[in-house]
Structures are given as C-alpha cells and as structure tokens.
Write an enzyme that holds these catalytic residues in place. Structure first.
Site, PDB file in Angstrom:
ATOM      1  N   ILE A 114      18.883  -2.565  33.781  1.00 17.54           N
ATOM      2  CA  ILE A 114      18.484  -3.498  32.724  1.00 17.54           C
ATOM      3  C   ILE A 114      17.914  -2.780  31.506  1.00 17.54           C
ATOM      4  CG2 ILE A 114      16.138  -3.907  33.593  1.00 17.54           C
ATOM      5  CD1 ILE A 114      16.699  -6.933  32.924  1.00 17.54           C
ATOM      6  N   GLY A 129      22.687   6.742  27.746  1.00 14.32           N
ATOM      7  CA  GLY A 129      23.117   6.806  29.127  1.00 14.32           C
ATOM      8  C   GLY A 129      23.121   5.419  29.730  1.00 14.32           C
ATOM      9  N   GLY A 154      23.896   0.991  34.295  1.00 13.79           N
ATOM     10  CA  GLY A 154      24.119  -0.298  34.929  1.00 13.79           C
ATOM     11  C   GLY A 154      22.822  -1.042  35.174  1.00 13.79           C
ATOM     12  N   SER A 197      18.688   0.323  30.165  1.00 14.29           N
ATOM     13  CA  SER A 197      19.742   0.865  29.308  1.00 14.29           C
ATOM     14  C   SER A 197      20.576  -0.251  28.696  1.00 14.29           C
ATOM     15  CB  SER A 197      20.629   1.831  30.083  1.00 14.29           C
ATOM     16  OG  SER A 197      21.289   1.200  31.158  1.00 14.29           O
ATOM     17  N   GLU A 205       0.834  -1.198   0.000  1.00 16.91           N
ATOM     18  CA  GLU A 205       0.000   0.000   0.000  1.00 16.91           C
ATOM     19  C   GLU A 205       0.874   1.256   0.000  1.00 16.91           C
ATOM     20  OE1 GLU A 205      -3.650   1.815   2.748  1.00 16.91           O
ATOM     21  OE2 GLU A 205      -2.325   0.284   3.576  1.00 16.91           O
ATOM     22  N   SER A 220       0.342  -2.980   6.975  1.00 15.12           N
ATOM     23  CA  SER A 220      -0.228  -3.391   8.253  1.00 15.12           C
ATOM     24  C   SER A 220       0.842  -3.317   9.328  1.00 15.12           C
ATOM     25  CB  SER A 220      -0.769  -4.821   8.148  1.00 15.12           C
ATOM     26  OG  SER A 220      -1.292  -5.272   9.374  1.00 15.12           O
ATOM     27  N   LYS A 262       3.434  14.244  30.760  1.00 14.76           N
ATOM     28  CA  LYS A 262       4.799  13.802  30.478  1.00 14.76           C
ATOM     29  C   LYS A 262       4.857  13.060  29.146  1.00 14.76           C
ATOM     30  CE  LYS A 262       6.535  13.170  35.219  1.00 14.76           C
ATOM     31  NZ  LYS A 262       7.193  12.201  36.130  1.00 14.76           N
ATOM     32  N   GLU A 297       7.279   2.298  33.302  1.00 13.94           N
ATOM     33  CA  GLU A 297       7.674   3.590  33.859  1.00 13.94           C
ATOM     34  C   GLU A 297       6.923   4.732  33.188  1.00 13.94           C
ATOM     35  OE1 GLU A 297      12.306   2.243  34.792  1.00 13.94           O
ATOM     36  OE2 GLU A 297      11.810   3.460  33.037  1.00 13.94           O
ATOM     37  N   ASN A 320      15.123  14.544  40.956  1.00 15.34           N
ATOM     38  CA  ASN A 320      14.901  14.890  39.551  1.00 15.34           C
ATOM     39  C   ASN A 320      16.035  15.731  38.988  1.00 15.34           C
ATOM     40  OD1 ASN A 320      12.489  13.515  39.388  1.00 15.34           O
ATOM     41  ND2 ASN A 320      11.220  15.306  39.824  1.00 15.34           N
ATOM     42  N   CYS A 349      -5.431  -3.068   1.750  1.00 13.34           N
ATOM     43  CA  CYS A 349      -5.324  -3.184   3.209  1.00 13.34           C
ATOM     44  C   CYS A 349      -6.670  -3.391   3.897  1.00 13.34           C
ATOM     45  CB  CYS A 349      -4.566  -1.990   3.771  1.00 13.34           C
ATOM     46  SG  CYS A 349      -3.781  -2.351   5.374  1.00 13.34           S
ATOM     47  N   LYS A 385      -9.020   2.463  -2.659  1.00 14.08           N
ATOM     48  CA  LYS A 385      -9.354   1.833  -1.379  1.00 14.08           C
ATOM     49  C   LYS A 385     -10.761   2.260  -0.956  1.00 14.08           C
ATOM     50  CE  LYS A 385      -7.260   1.227   3.227  1.00 14.08           C
ATOM     51  NZ  LYS A 385      -6.066   1.568   4.038  1.00 14.08           N
TER      52      LYS A 385
END
Length: 568
Positions: free
Chosen positions: A312, A307, A310, A314, A44, A198, A539, A419, A390, A160, A119
């Site tokens: 999991i 960054g 240490g 990153s 498509e 898709s 955020k 997170e 922060n 599609c 379409k």
C-alpha cells in the site's frame, strides 16, 4: 472606511532565484494593477523564498538581493504600492551579539524603495531558526497609503510570527512584546497587514483563521494576510491567504496549494474561494502532490523511479507521483524475490495499469544467491536472520539507485511515518532515495488516504474510466515486507492502530511512557515502542528529506541526539 482595492500575490518562489522570483512578482503586480489594485501584499521573504537558511551567510547573496529589489522597484507600475518580503542589512551588527541581518518588508512605489519594515518576533522552535540569522526588528512599522480618490490610509505592517503572540487568544505569550497590540494602541491605524510564510500542517488552517479573526476583532481593524505557497525541501506551504473585516469576518481566501492572485475591496461582499478539501485525507493528498511536484521541478528532475512492491505504501507514492508530474514521467520497478507472493506482483502490475505508468521487472533471486555465496565462508555456522532479510532490501535499493544514476530519475522512497519511527526499514535499502514522499504519514493514514482515493471523483484524470485507483487487494491484504516465508508486519510490530496512537502521543504530544500507559496502552508494548523510536534515530539521521504534513515531523524541526540514554 474609504473603499480601497488591495491585492495579494500568493506566489511560489524558488529559494535563491532572485531574478526568477522578481519576474514572477512583476507579472503578478501588473495583472493586479490592471484590476485597479493600489496596494499589493506579497509573502514573507518573497524575493528570495522562505526559508533561505544558510544562503543568508553569503554576503554576495545579500547584495544581489538588494540589487534585485531596486531593479524590481524601477520596473513595477509606478502608481501601485507593493510590499515585498526581503532581507536587509543591520547597520548596528557590530555591537555585541548583533546579528547581521533583518527579516524585512520593503515598500516599493514610484520606482524606488520608500520604506523598510523589520520583523520583531523571531521564532526558534520547530522548523524555525531565525535567531541564527536575524536581529530583532526596530523602527516604525507604519506607512501612509495615498489613494487615487485623494484620501489616505494609515497601515501597520507585521511579518509572520509578529501576529502569533496574542495573549488573549493563546492564554499566554511566547515573547515579551506583542507587535500587533502595540501598533493598534500607539497608532491610529486603518488597516493591518501581515506577510507570512507559514508551513502547512493538517488542521492548521482552521487555527490560522480563528487567530486572525480574533486579532481583527480585538483591535477593531481590517486585516490582510499573505501566505507563501509551494514546497521547499521538506516544508510545504499551503497559501490560503486571507482578508478579514474589522468584525473578524473573513471576506477573502486564496486557493490552497497553488498560486493565486486576490483582489480585495474591504467594503465588498465575500470573495471566498470554496475549500475543495472535503476531508483531511483530501487535503493531505493535495499537500503531498505539491510537495513532490515542487521537489522534482525545483531540483531540476523530470522523471521519478519507484520500487513497486505490491504494497500500500508504494501504491500511494505512485499515485502521488503520477498526479504530481504526469504518468509518463513515473517508472515503477518490480523486484520480486523467492518470497514475493504472486498477488504482490499482480497487484503491482494492476496498479501500474490503473495509473498508466511504465514498469520494469528485475528478479533479485540471482543476486541473493551471489551474496549468499560470497558470504558463505564468513557466515559459516550462523543461522539466517534479519541480516539476510536486509540484504534483499539493499539489493533492491542498489538496483533503484542504479536506475536513478543511469537515467537521471529521482528515486522516491516509500516508507511511512510508522515504519520510520520504529526503524522498521532498512538503511541503504528501502530507505534509499532523494525524497521520502510519505515519511510523515502514519500507516493508518496511508490506508485512509488510499480508501479516499478509491471513493473520490477528483482523480478522474488518473482513473481513466476505471472504478478504482488502487486495486482493492492492495488495501485489504495484511501488510508484509515479504522478506521471509509467511511474514507479516504484525509479527514484528503491534497492530498499526495501536502503534500509531502510541507514536502520536509520544512524538506529537510529547507524553512520557508512563503517561501513555495511563491512557490504556499495555506497558510492555509502550516500553518497546519507546525503545524502538530511540534506537532508530541513527537511521532517521541518514534518511532522505521527508515531506512534512504534521506539526511534528522527522525533518528540519526534529533535533534528537543519537547517542543518549532515555528510559521509558
């Protein structure tokens, strides 16, 4: 049915690159023609890439596309018919409410545009917004293909969404019309085609195969389906184009997450590319590697910066980046604070050594002291709280952005979906970046993928003879932001297995708080999670694009208000 050889050009377009996409398509058709292919199917909007979004509002872009199609038709092998996804002008747009364009497919053969198909079903859910640009298609969706042996085939064309409205498969209709059923009932077809773009979501391929097989069986028609491959912004397209015989048996399948050319003879034995994804973890990793590679290359970056904490998250992003663009193009930056544990530093260095990526270390204690001094008078009498935590994240974010600016590296942010969902991330800090590589990957899935990476043999190019990709301590230690002494994620959040289950029910299954509580979760925890998801919307609105690997991601398909009142 008379044997005929068909081809699929499963291509990875660059959005808006009409010349480059045309050249890539031309080369693909020439290669297929050398193998005797008489009809080539492309995805498509293959000439401009999907989704072009508001590029479609520029009249010059549309006229350039028409010129590109005409030029491509002249260059193609004259005896091969090619269906190319394109945009065409709606001549009746001046009528009340008329949209200016059609989402179309052009049949190119003999140096000209022979026919154009439109379409009919225009999705407006999730990441799709086609009614913003396109009119509902009309006109014939059928053409006749004259074969080299003197016979001919009647072929129906769908695009599609046209094939996703079978009431007998879904148990309902989302649209009044069913273009596939109408084609099959009103025309004596020999073959049905579908040009598709898709987007990928984990587990979606099995659903596609079942749906397309059902359609072939229902209408007693062979079916060929061409799907786009590649990543465009937050969307990943997995390819895996397919062909089915009239009994619904799959007879061809394209590669996943890479370009492929398929030659299909509907009377031949199976021509299946075996799946190399032994698990969802393996498939998701392949999708994320493609997503990072394409975003980097299509945005004209060469290197990335990450960054390295240490932790999991990153670690996983670093592995994805090294696999996507090469270890020599990945820079890991360690930014220890007085609260950083010794093992966080040693774990990050061990990971970098395993991957063979370069690192730089920038201690942030002097900058923390400078901020404390500058704010001392204003903050006098106030106790330390999340503000100071922060600030550490924002110092790190500023350093990473400075490196990005100075050297032209793309900054990859490393926050996961858990997170991002509840706002356990710092705006203008760890959320900084040009691409959020794992923003749609829940924390429990992050652990699962990392464990798979250490088990699998598929990354020998990265392992370089080592027994692990990710140091085991990174996987086994309790997650911590390390912004204050002895801090753990579970000081602020429920255990991740509980949190992720609540989030899946809330975000993906759209359950209410009371419905989630009825499944066995504690009311206080559910109410708190629902509230955190709501108040973190501001955020997410300012976050980097995040690669989509589920059917409900915080990207172009997520349209929640920031200012609203929602009670659990």
């Amino acid at each position: 049915m008379t044997p005929a050889i068909f081809g699929i050009a499963q291509l990875n377009p660059v959005i808006g690159d009409l010349v480059g996409n045309s050249d890539r398509l031309l080369v693909a058709v020439q290669k297929l023609a050398e193998q005797g292919v008489q009809l080539v199917l492309t995805p498509e909007l293959s000439i401009c890439g999907y989704p072009p979004r508001d590029l479609l509002m520029h009249r010059q872009f549309i006229s350039d596309m028409e010129a590109a199609i005409a030029d491509l038709a002249r260059k193609l092998p004259p005896d091969v018919a090619v269906l190319v996804g394109m945009v065409s002008v709606n001549p009746h747009a001046s009528q009340a409410g008329g949209k200016p364009l059609f989402n179309s497919a052009a049949l190119l053969q003999g140096g000209e545009v022979r026919q154009i198909f439109h379409k009919r079903l225009l999705p407006t859910y999730d990441v799709f917004d086609e009614d913003r640009y396109f009119a509902v298609g009309n006109g014939s969706q059928v053409f006749t293909l004259n074969l080299k042996d003197g016979t001919s085939l009647r072929i129906g064309v769908t695009i599609c969404e046209d094939i996703w409205n079978d009431e007998k498969f879904w148990g309902k209709r989302n649209y009044a019309d069913d273009p596939v059923a109408e084609l099959a009932q009103n025309h004596q077809l020999d073959l049905l085609l579908n040009l598709s773009a898709s987007p990928y979501a984990v587990g979606k391929q099995n659903l596609r195969e079942s749906m397309l097989s059902h359609s072939a069986i229902m209408h007693n028609l062979p079916l060929i389906y061409a799907n786009q491959v590649g990543a465009n912004d937050d969307l990943i397209f997995d390819g895996r184009s397919m062909a089915f015989d009239r009994s619904g048996k799959i007879i061809a399948r394209g590669k996943g997450f890479e370009e492929d050319l398929l030659v299909i003879n509907l009377d031949d034995e199976l021509n299946l590319t075996p799946s190399r994804y032994e698990s969802d973890d393996a498939e998701i990793f392949a999708a994320l590697v493609l997503g990072v590679r394409d975003y980097v290359q299509k945005c004209r970056f060469r290197q990335v910066v990450i960054g390295l904490s240490g932790g999991i998250d990153s670690a996983l992003v670093a592995v994805i980046a090294a696999e996507a663009i090469g270890k020599e193009n990945v820079l890991g930056v360690l930014m220890p604070s007085p609260y950083s544990s010794t093992h966080s530093i040693t774990d990050a260095i061990a990971l970098a050594n395993n991957l063979g990526i370069s690192t730089q270390t920038i201690p942030i204690a002097p900058m923390m002291e400078a901020f404390d001094t500058s704010l001392a008078n204003l903050f006098a009498g106030k106790s330390s709280d999340v503000t100071e935590e922060n600030l550490q994240s924002r110092i790190r974010g500023s350093l990473l952005m400075a490196i990005s600016n100075k050297f032209g590296h793309l900054l990859l942010s490393t926050g996961n979906k858990s997170e991002v969902s509840v706002g356990y991330c710092t705006l203008y800090g760890d959320m900084n970046g040009g691409l959020a590589a794992i923003a749609d990957v829940p924390k429990t899935r992050v652990f699962s993928i990392c464990e798979w990476l250490n088990r699998t043999n598929s990354l020998l190019s990265i392992k370089q003879g080592k027994t692990e990709v990710i140091p085991v301590n990174i996987i086994t230690k309790p997650p911590s932001a390390e912004l204050k002494p002895d801090q753990l994620d579970q000081d602020s959040l429920p255990p991740y297995d509980i949190l992720d289950d609540i989030l899946h029910k809330l975000i993906n299954q759209h359950l209410s708080a009371s419905e989630i509580i009825a499944t066995g979760h504690e009311q206080a925890i559910v109410d708190r999670v629902v509230r955190l998801v709501k108040i973190a919307e501001f955020k997410r609105r300012q976050a980097a694009p995040g690669l989509r690997i589920t059917d409900r991601a915080f990207g172009s398909g997520w349209r929640m208000p920031i200012a609203s009142k929602v009670t659990p």
